[in-house]
Design a protein around this motif. Structure first.
Motif, PDB file in Angstrom:
ATOM      1  N   ARG A 201      42.035  40.048  27.120  1.00  0.00           N
ATOM      2  CA  ARG A 201      42.570  41.385  27.345  1.00  0.00           C
ATOM      3  C   ARG A 201      41.425  42.278  27.788  1.00  0.00           C
ATOM      4  O   ARG A 201      40.785  42.924  26.965  1.00  0.00           O
ATOM      5  CB  ARG A 201      43.204  41.881  26.045  1.00  0.00           C
ATOM      6  CG  ARG A 201      44.517  42.583  26.131  1.00  0.00           C
ATOM      7  CD  ARG A 201      44.629  43.773  27.005  1.00  0.00           C
ATOM      8  NE  ARG A 201      43.582  44.757  26.804  1.00  0.00           N
ATOM      9  CZ  ARG A 201      43.060  45.464  27.783  1.00  0.00           C
ATOM     10  NH1 ARG A 201      43.424  45.318  29.036  1.00  0.00           N
ATOM     11  NH2 ARG A 201      42.117  46.354  27.534  1.00  0.00           N
ATOM     12  N   GLU A 202      41.155  42.252  29.067  1.00  0.00           N
ATOM     13  CA  GLU A 202      40.101  43.086  29.633  1.00  0.00           C
ATOM     14  C   GLU A 202      40.424  43.313  31.097  1.00  0.00           C
ATOM     15  O   GLU A 202      41.024  42.452  31.738  1.00  0.00           O
ATOM     16  CB  GLU A 202      38.746  42.378  29.510  1.00  0.00           C
ATOM     17  CG  GLU A 202      37.564  43.200  29.957  1.00  0.00           C
ATOM     18  CD  GLU A 202      37.314  44.397  29.067  1.00  0.00           C
ATOM     19  OE1 GLU A 202      37.500  45.525  29.558  1.00  0.00           O
ATOM     20  OE2 GLU A 202      36.959  44.217  27.896  1.00  0.00           O
ATOM     21  N   THR A 203      40.056  44.456  31.611  1.00  0.00           N
ATOM     22  CA  THR A 203      40.213  44.707  33.038  1.00  0.00           C
ATOM     23  C   THR A 203      39.286  45.832  33.443  1.00  0.00           C
ATOM     24  O   THR A 203      39.095  46.771  32.662  1.00  0.00           O
ATOM     25  CB  THR A 203      41.683  45.048  33.402  1.00  0.00           C
ATOM     26  OG1 THR A 203      41.838  45.014  34.803  1.00  0.00           O
ATOM     27  CG2 THR A 203      42.152  46.372  32.845  1.00  0.00           C
ATOM     28  N   PRO A 204      38.662  45.772  34.573  1.00  0.00           N
ATOM     29  CA  PRO A 204      38.629  44.630  35.475  1.00  0.00           C
ATOM     30  C   PRO A 204      37.758  43.521  34.898  1.00  0.00           C
ATOM     31  O   PRO A 204      37.027  43.731  33.929  1.00  0.00           O
ATOM     32  CB  PRO A 204      38.021  45.197  36.761  1.00  0.00           C
ATOM     33  CG  PRO A 204      37.199  46.369  36.312  1.00  0.00           C
ATOM     34  CD  PRO A 204      37.885  46.912  35.094  1.00  0.00           C
ATOM     35  N   LEU A 205      37.818  42.352  35.516  1.00  0.00           N
ATOM     36  CA  LEU A 205      37.055  41.195  35.068  1.00  0.00           C
ATOM     37  C   LEU A 205      35.792  41.055  35.912  1.00  0.00           C
ATOM     38  O   LEU A 205      35.835  41.230  37.118  1.00  0.00           O
ATOM     39  CB  LEU A 205      37.902  39.928  35.201  1.00  0.00           C
ATOM     40  CG  LEU A 205      39.188  39.925  34.375  1.00  0.00           C
ATOM     41  CD1 LEU A 205      40.086  38.779  34.812  1.00  0.00           C
ATOM     42  CD2 LEU A 205      38.883  39.862  32.898  1.00  0.00           C
ATOM     43  N   ASN A 206      34.698  40.706  35.254  1.00  0.00           N
ATOM     44  CA  ASN A 206      33.488  40.431  36.025  1.00  0.00           C
ATOM     45  C   ASN A 206      33.337  38.920  36.204  1.00  0.00           C
ATOM     46  O   ASN A 206      34.141  38.140  35.693  1.00  0.00           O
ATOM     47  CB  ASN A 206      32.249  41.091  35.384  1.00  0.00           C
ATOM     48  CG  ASN A 206      31.870  40.485  34.059  1.00  0.00           C
ATOM     49  OD1 ASN A 206      31.968  39.276  33.853  1.00  0.00           O
ATOM     50  ND2 ASN A 206      31.413  41.317  33.137  1.00  0.00           N
ATOM     51  N   LYS A 207      32.316  38.506  36.932  1.00  0.00           N
ATOM     52  CA  LYS A 207      32.121  37.088  37.224  1.00  0.00           C
ATOM     53  C   LYS A 207      31.923  36.251  35.962  1.00  0.00           C
ATOM     54  O   LYS A 207      32.389  35.118  35.882  1.00  0.00           O
ATOM     55  CB  LYS A 207      30.886  36.913  38.125  1.00  0.00           C
ATOM     56  CG  LYS A 207      31.192  36.614  39.545  1.00  0.00           C
ATOM     57  CD  LYS A 207      29.874  36.426  40.289  1.00  0.00           C
ATOM     58  CE  LYS A 207      30.102  35.598  41.525  1.00  0.00           C
ATOM     59  NZ  LYS A 207      28.903  35.528  42.357  1.00  0.00           N
ATOM     60  N   ILE A 208      31.233  36.810  34.986  1.00  0.00           N
ATOM     61  CA  ILE A 208      31.005  36.076  33.741  1.00  0.00           C
ATOM     62  C   ILE A 208      32.334  35.836  33.028  1.00  0.00           C
ATOM     63  O   ILE A 208      32.599  34.737  32.541  1.00  0.00           O
ATOM     64  CB  ILE A 208      30.011  36.828  32.834  1.00  0.00           C
ATOM     65  CG1 ILE A 208      28.645  36.894  33.514  1.00  0.00           C
ATOM     66  CG2 ILE A 208      29.909  36.162  31.470  1.00  0.00           C
ATOM     67  CD1 ILE A 208      27.663  37.833  32.843  1.00  0.00           C
ATOM     68  N   HIS A 209      33.188  36.854  32.951  1.00  0.00           N
ATOM     69  CA  HIS A 209      34.512  36.687  32.337  1.00  0.00           C
ATOM     70  C   HIS A 209      35.284  35.567  33.032  1.00  0.00           C
ATOM     71  O   HIS A 209      35.869  34.699  32.379  1.00  0.00           O
ATOM     72  CB  HIS A 209      35.341  37.970  32.442  1.00  0.00           C
ATOM     73  CG  HIS A 209      34.741  39.159  31.786  1.00  0.00           C
ATOM     74  ND1 HIS A 209      34.994  40.438  32.233  1.00  0.00           N
ATOM     75  CD2 HIS A 209      33.914  39.300  30.731  1.00  0.00           C
ATOM     76  CE1 HIS A 209      34.360  41.312  31.479  1.00  0.00           C
ATOM     77  NE2 HIS A 209      33.689  40.641  30.554  1.00  0.00           N
ATOM     78  N   LEU A 210      35.294  35.609  34.361  1.00  0.00           N
ATOM     79  CA  LEU A 210      36.036  34.608  35.135  1.00  0.00           C
ATOM     80  C   LEU A 210      35.471  33.206  34.931  1.00  0.00           C
ATOM     81  O   LEU A 210      36.223  32.242  34.758  1.00  0.00           O
ATOM     82  CB  LEU A 210      36.034  34.976  36.618  1.00  0.00           C
ATOM     83  CG  LEU A 210      36.786  36.275  36.954  1.00  0.00           C
ATOM     84  CD1 LEU A 210      36.473  36.709  38.372  1.00  0.00           C
ATOM     85  CD2 LEU A 210      38.273  36.108  36.747  1.00  0.00           C
ATOM     86  N   LYS A 211      34.153  33.081  34.923  1.00  0.00           N
ATOM     87  CA  LYS A 211      33.528  31.773  34.687  1.00  0.00           C
ATOM     88  C   LYS A 211      33.863  31.265  33.290  1.00  0.00           C
ATOM     89  O   LYS A 211      34.120  30.071  33.105  1.00  0.00           O
ATOM     90  CB  LYS A 211      32.013  31.864  34.869  1.00  0.00           C
ATOM     91  CG  LYS A 211      31.579  31.948  36.312  1.00  0.00           C
ATOM     92  CD  LYS A 211      30.058  32.048  36.421  1.00  0.00           C
ATOM     93  CE  LYS A 211      29.616  32.176  37.847  1.00  0.00           C
ATOM     94  NZ  LYS A 211      28.146  32.297  37.972  1.00  0.00           N
ATOM     95  N   ASN A 212      33.848  32.151  32.305  1.00  0.00           N
ATOM     96  CA  ASN A 212      34.173  31.736  30.938  1.00  0.00           C
ATOM     97  C   ASN A 212      35.630  31.287  30.828  1.00  0.00           C
ATOM     98  O   ASN A 212      35.931  30.313  30.138  1.00  0.00           O
ATOM     99  CB  ASN A 212      33.870  32.853  29.944  1.00  0.00           C
ATOM    100  CG  ASN A 212      32.384  33.022  29.709  1.00  0.00           C
ATOM    101  OD1 ASN A 212      31.591  32.116  29.959  1.00  0.00           O
ATOM    102  ND2 ASN A 212      32.002  34.192  29.239  1.00  0.00           N
ATOM    103  N   MET A 213      36.533  31.985  31.515  1.00  0.00           N
ATOM    104  CA  MET A 213      37.943  31.552  31.503  1.00  0.00           C
ATOM    105  C   MET A 213      38.094  30.196  32.169  1.00  0.00           C
ATOM    106  O   MET A 213      38.822  29.338  31.671  1.00  0.00           O
ATOM    107  CB  MET A 213      38.828  32.598  32.190  1.00  0.00           C
ATOM    108  CG  MET A 213      39.133  33.780  31.317  1.00  0.00           C
ATOM    109  SD  MET A 213      40.363  34.856  32.068  1.00  0.00           S
ATOM    110  CE  MET A 213      39.351  36.269  32.415  1.00  0.00           C
ATOM    111  N   LEU A 214      37.400  29.983  33.269  1.00  0.00           N
ATOM    112  CA  LEU A 214      37.455  28.689  33.947  1.00  0.00           C
ATOM    113  C   LEU A 214      36.875  27.595  33.046  1.00  0.00           C
ATOM    114  O   LEU A 214      37.459  26.520  32.910  1.00  0.00           O
ATOM    115  CB  LEU A 214      36.691  28.744  35.271  1.00  0.00           C
ATOM    116  CG  LEU A 214      36.613  27.423  36.042  1.00  0.00           C
ATOM    117  CD1 LEU A 214      38.006  26.912  36.396  1.00  0.00           C
ATOM    118  CD2 LEU A 214      35.759  27.595  37.299  1.00  0.00           C
ATOM    119  N   SER A 215      35.773  27.888  32.408  1.00  0.00           N
ATOM    120  CA  SER A 215      35.126  26.912  31.531  1.00  0.00           C
ATOM    121  C   SER A 215      36.042  26.496  30.381  1.00  0.00           C
ATOM    122  O   SER A 215      36.198  25.305  30.088  1.00  0.00           O
ATOM    123  CB  SER A 215      33.819  27.504  30.988  1.00  0.00           C
ATOM    124  OG  SER A 215      33.163  26.588  30.170  1.00  0.00           O
TER     125      SER A 215
END
Length: 190
Positions: A128-142
């Motif tokens: 639950r966060e917006t906007p997302l930064n690259k670290i957030h996106l990488k962590n979700m992918l991981s």
């Protein structure tokens, strides 16, 4: 078949999702093993106006709700030999997500997620966060690559919600769908 679901609440905004999820699970006879971070409890109380779950859950169903301390690494939840069906972290803060993605947690919420992944049980996180930064996106992918299901708090509008409750129910339904629990919380697309 009644299930045992671990619900984790962390310090992100969106406590209403966990509240409604817990109400639905206990109302339908499922056991909830609840863990909340200290910040998660504070945000829950701030956003819902309830004293952390004491006033929020129907007292007829409280026997189905078991609360665990996030500091208790001796909780049965911290062992792979303890049986539960799934873990849902809603809401999931970006700090918690980062620790899950790195598999380096020191609290029960993080440990139970690690147990869920290593035992090949369902793990669902609701960032639950917006906007997302690259670290957030990488962590979700991981975490998704490790086997978790990522269900961001992104309500849809195709079911034509008429209230905030309809939008909340849509997201709770998505969490339940992710752990294969039938529900009719919103009008599905036909």
């Amino acid at each position: 078949m009644k299930k045992k679901i671990v619900v984790g609440i962390t310090g992100a905004s969106g406590s209403i999702y966990s509240l409604e999820l817990i109400k639905w699970l206990t109302k339908n006879g499922h056991t909830v093993e609840l863990i909340a971070s200290d910040t998660g409890k504070k945000v829950f109380e701030y956003e819902t106006g309830f004293n952390f779950l004491l006033d929020a859950i129907d007292t007829d169903n409280t026997g189905l709700l078991k609360i665990h301390s996030n500091d208790d690494l001796f909780s049965p939840l911290s062992s792979g030999s303890y049986r539960f069906d799934a873990v849902i972290i809603a809401p999931c803060s970006m700090g918690t997500l980062g620790r899950l993605a790195a598999s380096c947690g020191s609290k029960l919420i993080e440990r139970v997620c690690d147990v869920s992944l290593k035992e090949r049980r369902r793990l669902v996180i609701m960032p639950r966060e917006t906007p997302l930064n690259k670290i957030h996106l990488k962590n979700m992918l991981s975490i998704a690559e490790a086997g978790a299901i990522v269900v961001p708090a992104m309500p849809a509008f195709y079911h034509k919600p008429e209230s905030l409750k309809n939008m909340i129910d849509f997201m709770v339904s998505k969490l339940l769908d992710a752990i294969d629990m039938d529900n009719d919380l919103y009008k599905r697309w036909k």
